[in-house]
Write a protein that holds these residues in place. Structure first.
Motif, PDB file in Angstrom:
ATOM      1  N   GLU A 114      19.993 -34.227  29.840  1.00 58.88           N
ATOM      2  CA  GLU A 114      20.801 -33.008  29.747  1.00 58.88           C
ATOM      3  C   GLU A 114      20.590 -32.284  28.423  1.00 58.88           C
ATOM      4  O   GLU A 114      20.539 -31.051  28.380  1.00 58.88           O
ATOM      5  N   VAL A 115      20.466 -33.025  27.345  1.00 63.12           N
ATOM      6  CA  VAL A 115      20.221 -32.401  26.040  1.00 63.12           C
ATOM      7  C   VAL A 115      18.895 -31.648  26.064  1.00 63.12           C
ATOM      8  O   VAL A 115      18.801 -30.493  25.616  1.00 63.12           O
ATOM      9  N   GLU A 116      17.876 -32.286  26.606  1.00 62.89           N
ATOM     10  CA  GLU A 116      16.561 -31.637  26.689  1.00 62.89           C
ATOM     11  C   GLU A 116      16.629 -30.378  27.551  1.00 62.89           C
ATOM     12  O   GLU A 116      16.072 -29.332  27.200  1.00 62.89           O
ATOM     13  N   TRP A 117      17.336 -30.472  28.685  1.00 61.25           N
ATOM     14  CA  TRP A 117      17.433 -29.320  29.590  1.00 61.25           C
ATOM     15  C   TRP A 117      18.224 -28.177  28.958  1.00 61.25           C
ATOM     16  O   TRP A 117      17.821 -27.011  29.038  1.00 61.25           O
ATOM     17  N   LEU A 118      19.347 -28.484  28.324  1.00 63.83           N
ATOM     18  CA  LEU A 118      20.164 -27.446  27.690  1.00 63.83           C
ATOM     19  C   LEU A 118      19.375 -26.700  26.616  1.00 63.83           C
ATOM     20  O   LEU A 118      19.480 -25.478  26.486  1.00 63.83           O
ATOM     21  N   LYS A 119      18.587 -27.434  25.875  1.00 64.76           N
ATOM     22  CA  LYS A 119      17.761 -26.789  24.856  1.00 64.76           C
ATOM     23  C   LYS A 119      16.659 -25.950  25.496  1.00 64.76           C
ATOM     24  O   LYS A 119      16.312 -24.874  24.995  1.00 64.76           O
ATOM     25  N   SER A 120      16.133 -26.418  26.624  1.00 64.49           N
ATOM     26  CA  SER A 120      15.027 -25.700  27.276  1.00 64.49           C
ATOM     27  C   SER A 120      15.465 -24.350  27.827  1.00 64.49           C
ATOM     28  O   SER A 120      14.673 -23.405  27.866  1.00 64.49           O
ATOM     29  N   ILE A 121      16.728 -24.242  28.272  1.00 62.62           N
ATOM     30  CA  ILE A 121      17.208 -22.955  28.803  1.00 62.62           C
ATOM     31  C   ILE A 121      17.855 -22.105  27.714  1.00 62.62           C
ATOM     32  O   ILE A 121      18.309 -20.994  27.976  1.00 62.62           O
ATOM     33  N   LYS A 122      17.927 -22.665  26.501  1.00 59.13           N
ATOM     34  CA  LYS A 122      18.533 -21.967  25.358  1.00 59.13           C
ATOM     35  C   LYS A 122      19.978 -21.555  25.666  1.00 59.13           C
ATOM     36  O   LYS A 122      20.383 -20.405  25.470  1.00 59.13           O
ATOM     37  N   ALA A 123      20.750 -22.525  26.154  1.00 61.73           N
ATOM     38  CA  ALA A 123      22.144 -22.263  26.526  1.00 61.73           C
ATOM     39  C   ALA A 123      22.971 -21.875  25.307  1.00 61.73           C
ATOM     40  O   ALA A 123      22.876 -22.502  24.249  1.00 61.73           O
ATOM     41  N   ASN A 124      23.792 -20.837  25.473  1.00 56.98           N
ATOM     42  CA  ASN A 124      24.724 -20.428  24.424  1.00 56.98           C
ATOM     43  C   ASN A 124      26.058 -21.153  24.524  1.00 56.98           C
ATOM     44  O   ASN A 124      26.746 -21.350  23.519  1.00 56.98           O
ATOM     45  N   LEU A 125      26.440 -21.524  25.748  1.00 56.19           N
ATOM     46  CA  LEU A 125      27.721 -22.197  25.959  1.00 56.19           C
ATOM     47  C   LEU A 125      27.640 -23.061  27.205  1.00 56.19           C
ATOM     48  O   LEU A 125      27.044 -22.667  28.209  1.00 56.19           O
ATOM     49  N   VAL A 126      28.259 -24.235  27.125  1.00 52.80           N
ATOM     50  CA  VAL A 126      28.402 -25.114  28.285  1.00 52.80           C
ATOM     51  C   VAL A 126      29.834 -24.999  28.786  1.00 52.80           C
ATOM     52  O   VAL A 126      30.785 -25.084  28.009  1.00 52.80           O
ATOM     53  N   VAL A 127      29.981 -24.782  30.093  1.00 50.38           N
ATOM     54  CA  VAL A 127      31.294 -24.729  30.733  1.00 50.38           C
ATOM     55  C   VAL A 127      31.351 -25.876  31.734  1.00 50.38           C
ATOM     56  O   VAL A 127      30.388 -26.112  32.467  1.00 50.38           O
ATOM     57  N   SER A 128      32.475 -26.582  31.768  1.00 51.71           N
ATOM     58  CA  SER A 128      32.585 -27.724  32.676  1.00 51.71           C
ATOM     59  C   SER A 128      33.857 -27.663  33.505  1.00 51.71           C
ATOM     60  O   SER A 128      34.938 -27.416  32.991  1.00 51.71           O
ATOM     61  N   ASP A 129      33.705 -27.895  34.811  1.00 53.90           N
ATOM     62  CA  ASP A 129      34.831 -27.983  35.754  1.00 53.90           C
ATOM     63  C   ASP A 129      34.545 -29.154  36.703  1.00 53.90           C
ATOM     64  O   ASP A 129      34.046 -28.960  37.799  1.00 53.90           O
ATOM     65  N   VAL A 130      34.933 -30.362  36.375  1.00 55.58           N
ATOM     66  CA  VAL A 130      35.306 -30.741  35.034  1.00 55.58           C
ATOM     67  C   VAL A 130      34.538 -32.040  34.754  1.00 55.58           C
ATOM     68  O   VAL A 130      35.084 -33.105  34.687  1.00 55.58           O
ATOM     69  N   VAL A 131      33.200 -31.885  34.646  1.00 52.66           N
ATOM     70  CA  VAL A 131      32.270 -33.008  34.496  1.00 52.66           C
ATOM     71  C   VAL A 131      32.353 -33.548  33.067  1.00 52.66           C
ATOM     72  O   VAL A 131      32.003 -32.838  32.116  1.00 52.66           O
ATOM     73  N   PRO A 132      32.791 -34.789  32.871  1.00 59.04           N
ATOM     74  CA  PRO A 132      33.021 -35.296  31.513  1.00 59.04           C
ATOM     75  C   PRO A 132      31.775 -35.322  30.631  1.00 59.04           C
ATOM     76  O   PRO A 132      31.791 -34.833  29.492  1.00 59.04           O
TER      77      PRO A 132
END
Length: 225
Positions: A114-132
C-alpha cells in the motif's frame, strides 16, 4: 475540505482550485459503505479531483453512478467485516479469525504494497470508510488520512472478543492503533463510541439524491396515499 464535509449541499460544479488525488479505501462488508461513498466520490470528481477507490465491493456499485475517467477502481480485500450466516446471525469467532487471516498475518506485506502504491499515484490524502490498515499505510507513506464513518471495527470486534475469547484482544488493539494515525474522524449520525480517534467533525447524513418521486415509489410498492 468542502467536498467531504458538504456532501449534501455542495454544488455539482468544477473547482477552480488545484486538482488533488484521493485514495479512498472502502470496506467490502455489505453495500452500505460503498453506496454512501459513491456520493462523496461523485462530489470529489465533480470538483475536478481524481479518486482511486480501493475496495473488495463490486465495481458496479461505483461505476453505475459515476462515469468519469477521474475514477479508478482497485479491487483489494484489506478487511473482512463480519462473518454472517444470514442478515441477523454473526459468527463472532469466525469474524475475528477471518480478519486475522486477511489483515493481521500478511500485515507487513500489505503495508509495503500500500505504501508503494500510494506513492506511485502521488496521493494527496487517504480517506477510509473504514479500513483500519489504510490509516497506518498512509502514515508510513507520509500522507495524511481521515476516516468517514459512524462506527469503527475496534468497537465492533471488542464485543466479539468477549464472546470468542480474550486471546483475540490483540486484534482490537491493533485496529485501534491503526485508526489513531488518521488526522481526524468525519463522524456520521448514529455513531458508536470511537475512542481511537483524537479529533472529530460531526456532519449530517451522507445520502444519494432521489431518482424517483414519493408518488412513484408508493405506486410501485402498492402503498396507497
Amino acid at each position: 475540505m468542502p467536498t467531504l464535509l458538504q456532501t449534501q449541499t455542495a454544488p455539482m460544479s468544477e473547482s477552480s482550485g488545484p486538482s488533488l488525488v484521493f485514495a479512498y479505501y472502502v470496506t467490502g462488508h455489505g453495500f452500505g459503505h460503498a453506496t454512501r461513498v459513491v456520493e462523496v466520490v461523485r462530489h470529489m470528481i465533480s470538483s475536478g479531483h481524481q479518486v482511486h477507490v480501493v475496495s473488495a465491493a463490486p465495481e458496479f456499485v461505483f461505476t453505475m453512478e459515476i462515469h468519469s475517467p477521474n475514477l479508478s477502481i482497485r479491487k483489494v480485500l484489506l478487511d473482512s467485516g463480519s462473518v454472517q450466516a444470514d442478515a441477523l446471525t454473526v459468527d463472532r469467532r469466525a469474524s475475528l479469525e477471518k480478519y486475522c487471516e486477511i489483515a493481521v498475518e500478511p500485515r507487513d506485506s500489505i503495508l509495503a504494497t500500500e505504501v508503494e502504491w500510494l506513492k506511485s499515484i502521488k496521493a494527496n490524502l487517504v480517506v477510509s470508510d473504514v479500513v483500519p490498515i489504510a490509516c497506518r499505510a498512509a502514515a508510513n507513506a507520509g500522507i495524511r488520512s481521515v476516516c468517514v464513518t459512524n462506527f469503527s471495527w475496534d468497537f465492533i470486534y471488542a464485543e466479539y472478543v468477549m464472546a470468542a475469547g480474550h486471546h483475540h484482544r490483540s486484534i482490537v488493539w491493533q485496529i485501534a492503533e491503526d485508526y489513531s494515525h488518521c488526522e481526524f474522524l468525519i463522524r456520521l449520525p448514529g455513531y458508536c463510541p470511537m475512542p481511537a480517534f483524537h479529533d472529530v467533525i460531526d456532519i449530517p447524513l451522507v445520502v444519494r439524491p432521489l431518482h424517483k418521486s414519493r408518488e412513484e415509489v408508493r405506486r410501485e410498492l402498492g402503498v396507497p396515499e
